[in-house]
Design a protein around this motif. Structure first.
Motif, PDB file in Angstrom:
ATOM      1  N   TYR A  78      46.334  26.665  31.608  1.00 27.15           N
ATOM      2  CA  TYR A  78      44.914  26.556  31.936  1.00 27.15           C
ATOM      3  C   TYR A  78      44.736  25.791  33.255  1.00 27.15           C
ATOM      4  CZ  TYR A  78      43.347  28.454  27.485  1.00 27.15           C
ATOM      5  OH  TYR A  78      43.106  29.289  26.429  1.00 27.15           O
ATOM      6  N   ALA A 126      45.721  35.122  38.041  1.00 31.10           N
ATOM      7  CA  ALA A 126      45.018  34.383  36.996  1.00 31.10           C
ATOM      8  C   ALA A 126      43.881  35.205  36.403  1.00 31.10           C
ATOM      9  CB  ALA A 126      44.465  33.077  37.560  1.00 31.10           C
ATOM     10  N   LYS A 127      43.599  34.934  35.144  1.00 31.33           N
ATOM     11  CA  LYS A 127      42.451  35.531  34.464  1.00 31.33           C
ATOM     12  C   LYS A 127      41.320  34.509  34.414  1.00 31.33           C
ATOM     13  CE  LYS A 127      40.967  37.408  29.990  1.00 31.33           C
ATOM     14  NZ  LYS A 127      41.377  37.695  28.593  1.00 31.33           N
ATOM     15  N   LEU A 128      40.113  34.950  34.727  1.00 28.51           N
ATOM     16  CA  LEU A 128      38.953  34.070  34.625  1.00 28.51           C
ATOM     17  C   LEU A 128      38.511  34.018  33.165  1.00 28.51           C
ATOM     18  CD1 LEU A 128      36.703  32.364  35.932  1.00 28.51           C
ATOM     19  CD2 LEU A 128      35.412  34.478  36.269  1.00 28.51           C
ATOM     20  N   ILE A 129      38.723  32.887  32.518  1.00 27.24           N
ATOM     21  CA  ILE A 129      38.333  32.731  31.117  1.00 27.24           C
ATOM     22  C   ILE A 129      36.823  32.562  30.997  1.00 27.24           C
ATOM     23  CG2 ILE A 129      38.654  31.352  29.029  1.00 27.24           C
ATOM     24  CD1 ILE A 129      41.100  32.949  29.939  1.00 27.24           C
ATOM     25  N   GLU A 166      40.200  39.681  42.371  1.00 24.64           N
ATOM     26  CA  GLU A 166      41.540  39.209  42.023  1.00 24.64           C
ATOM     27  C   GLU A 166      41.647  37.733  42.360  1.00 24.64           C
ATOM     28  OE1 GLU A 166      45.916  41.018  42.507  1.00 24.64           O
ATOM     29  OE2 GLU A 166      45.125  40.218  44.392  1.00 24.64           O
ATOM     30  N   LEU A 224      40.438  28.980  34.503  1.00 22.05           N
ATOM     31  CA  LEU A 224      41.365  30.093  34.706  1.00 22.05           C
ATOM     32  C   LEU A 224      42.543  29.962  33.757  1.00 22.05           C
ATOM     33  CD1 LEU A 224      41.574  29.989  38.630  1.00 22.05           C
ATOM     34  CD2 LEU A 224      39.852  31.137  37.222  1.00 22.05           C
ATOM     35  N   LYS A 225      43.283  31.070  33.567  1.00 22.06           N
ATOM     36  CA  LYS A 225      44.482  31.056  32.734  1.00 22.06           C
ATOM     37  C   LYS A 225      45.558  31.911  33.389  1.00 22.06           C
ATOM     38  CE  LYS A 225      46.635  30.278  28.709  1.00 22.06           C
ATOM     39  NZ  LYS A 225      47.938  30.922  28.957  1.00 22.06           N
ATOM     40  N   VAL A 226      46.755  31.344  33.522  1.00 20.32           N
ATOM     41  CA  VAL A 226      47.910  32.089  34.010  1.00 20.32           C
ATOM     42  C   VAL A 226      48.931  32.183  32.880  1.00 20.32           C
ATOM     43  CG1 VAL A 226      47.597  31.420  36.425  1.00 20.32           C
ATOM     44  CG2 VAL A 226      49.012  30.000  34.926  1.00 20.32           C
ATOM     45  N   THR A 227      49.730  33.214  32.924  1.00 19.63           N
ATOM     46  CA  THR A 227      50.769  33.394  31.905  1.00 19.63           C
ATOM     47  C   THR A 227      51.999  32.593  32.306  1.00 19.63           C
ATOM     48  OG1 THR A 227      49.935  35.625  31.439  1.00 19.63           O
ATOM     49  CG2 THR A 227      52.141  35.076  30.623  1.00 19.63           C
ATOM     50  N   THR A 230      41.417  34.234  46.469  1.00 26.04           N
ATOM     51  CA  THR A 230      40.723  35.333  45.805  1.00 26.04           C
ATOM     52  C   THR A 230      40.508  36.478  46.777  1.00 26.04           C
ATOM     53  OG1 THR A 230      38.484  34.598  46.368  1.00 26.04           O
ATOM     54  CG2 THR A 230      39.471  33.668  44.379  1.00 26.04           C
TER      55      THR A 230
END
Length: 468
Positions: free
Chosen positions: A103, A129-132, A116, A143-146, A42
């Protein structure tokens, strides 16, 4: 003689081979599950204080006095020698994939305040990654990655885990990716400072900075916990590691996915362990349960038949051996559901039902008391009654007496200190100096009695005994 030596050597080889044959082989487990373990890095923009320097912050919910003992263990390679930097900072932790559609689980403290988050996979791919969502109370982050068709771990059942069972950790200690360590389960249901809603799994698996957020596997190759904390006087591994049970984690995940936030059940009491002396004073055969030292105003407990001094020994049929057993059970209960407590009150067993409430965001804050004095020599303390202003500041409309001085005697032996507010002696509620004087006068020699005090905003029962 030569034959005897040869025979001994042969037997020694057989014993060694037999011991080795009994040790677990983790190689296939690592090959299968290692690909689902990821590295979490991060970046966080510096938040300078008024004097211009970036200030360190304690881990979420950790008391300052415990800072050097219980360490969250993520690495901060870009900071200075203290682990903090006046510029942008980077931290390093671990995580693992729980579903093929991207996930990822890790600890809340690994990604807290991150600008980030980058997930690095075992094949060297790196994805932002996006913090869900995350929950500081349980220290879990989702977290979620595409990505698709990712290798995912299998989820185990920590309630079936046995003390002494072999377990395995995979993570990135000090940035060394895909590092594997093994050990055994040392204990279950541990309650730690700042972790009241988590019944931690204690192990002796070697865990170090960077392992935080990584998975803990059982011998079936299933994840039964997230490595979260260590006990350390040095900042490094000292043989005590703690993991969040995966059932607690998945409850948080389900709430984040379905509601976008995490809610915890609330009873609204402050509790403590029952000592041998307190058990005697309450007419109990042995120390057990969670002793209610305070009932919060407006809480579900206040709306029920639960009372100060009750000892909770069961929650919905589950035994409460220590006070640390209760908060996780309440916290994981559904809001507005009905729960039943089995309690011991003045030596008798009773049942109390209440509706689970929603845990408030902010804990209550109480002031300390000061007032005029009066001497009570029988137990060795000088006390005074609370003024109206003090009652309001301490949220004690019923009153109480403040300890001004503590001399030699039963009170000092019990642990009563200057500034404590005495609220109850055995079954007598202390509202005034007269209440206190009457209760102390009737104390019997050689018998332990429970004294409820409030110290720096927190209530606690102490066992007081007059020897002569």
């Amino acid at each position: 003689m030569l034959r005897i030596v040869s025979l001994c050597m042969f037997l020694g080889v057989l014993v060694s081979q037999n011991v080795l044959a009994q040790l677990p082989d983790f190689t296939e487990m690592v090959k299968t599950n290692g690909v689902a373990v990821v590295n979490i890095s991060t970046t966080q923009k510096a938040k300078p204080s008024p004097d211009g320097a970036a200030k360190p912050q304690l881990p979420e919910g950790m008391p300052p006095e415990m800072e050097e003992l219980f360490k969250h263990f993520y690495n901060n390679p870009e900071g200075n020698g203290d682990g903090y930097d006046s510029g942008d900072t980077q931290s390093l932790g671990s995580g693992f994939i729980i579903s093929p559609d991207g996930y990822v689980l890790t600890n809340h403290h690994v990604v807290k305040d991150a600008d980030e988050i980058v997930v690095k996979f075992s094949d060297r791919r790196e994805l932002v990654a996006k913090l869900i969502g995350s929950d500081p109370r349980t220290d879990v982050a989702l977290l979620k990655v595409t990505a698709t068709q990712l290798p995912a771990v299998a989820i185990g059942e920590p309630e079936k885990l046995q003390v002494g069972e072999w377990v395995l950790a995979i993570g990135s200690p000090f940035g060394f990716e895909q590092s594997v360590t093994a050990g055994i389960v040392s204990a279950k249901g541990r309650s730690l400072p700042g972790g009241n809603y988590v019944p931690f799994i204690q192990t002796d698996v070697a865990i170090n900075p960077g392992n935080s957020g990584g998975p803990l596997f059982n011998m079936d190759g299933k994840v039964i916990g997230i490595n979260s904390q260590i006990y350390s006087r040095t900042g490094g591994f000292m043989g005590l590691s703690f993991a969040i049970p995966i059932d607690v984690v998945m409850n948080v995940v389900d709430q984040i996915k379905t509601k976008g936030k995490v809610s915890h059940g609330w009873l609204g009491v402050q509790i403590q362990d029952v000592t041998r002396e307190l058990a005697e004073s309450f007419g109990m055969k042995k120390p057990q349960g969670a002793l209610v030292s305070k009932v919060m105003p407006g809480s579900p407990a206040e709306k029920s038949d639960l009372q100060l001094g009750d000892v909770i020994v069961e929650f919905n049929g589950q035994a409460i051996d220590n006070s640390g057993d209760l908060p996780p059970l309440v916290g994981m209960s559904a809001i507005d559901s009905t729960a039943t407590l089995k309690i011991i009150r003045q030596g008798e067993t009773k049942s109390v039902s209440f509706k689970i409430g929603l845990l408030p965001d902010q804990p209550e804050k109480l002031a300390e008391a000061k007032a005029e004095t009066k001497l009570m020599n029988k137990i060795g303390v000088t006390v005074s009654a609370l003024t109206d202003e003090q009652k309001e500041a301490l949220q004690m409309p019923a009153g109480g007496v403040v300890v001004e001085e503590v001399g030699k005697g039963a009170a000092k032996d019990a642990g009563i200190q200057r500034g404590d507010v005495i609220l109850r002696i055995q079954n007598t509620v202390i509202r005034t100096l007269d209440d206190f004087e009457h209760a102390v006068k009737n104390l019997s020699v050689g018998k332990s009695v429970a004294v409820l005090i409030q110290r720096r905003g927190s209530p606690a029962f102490l066992a007081l005994k007059i020897d002569k």
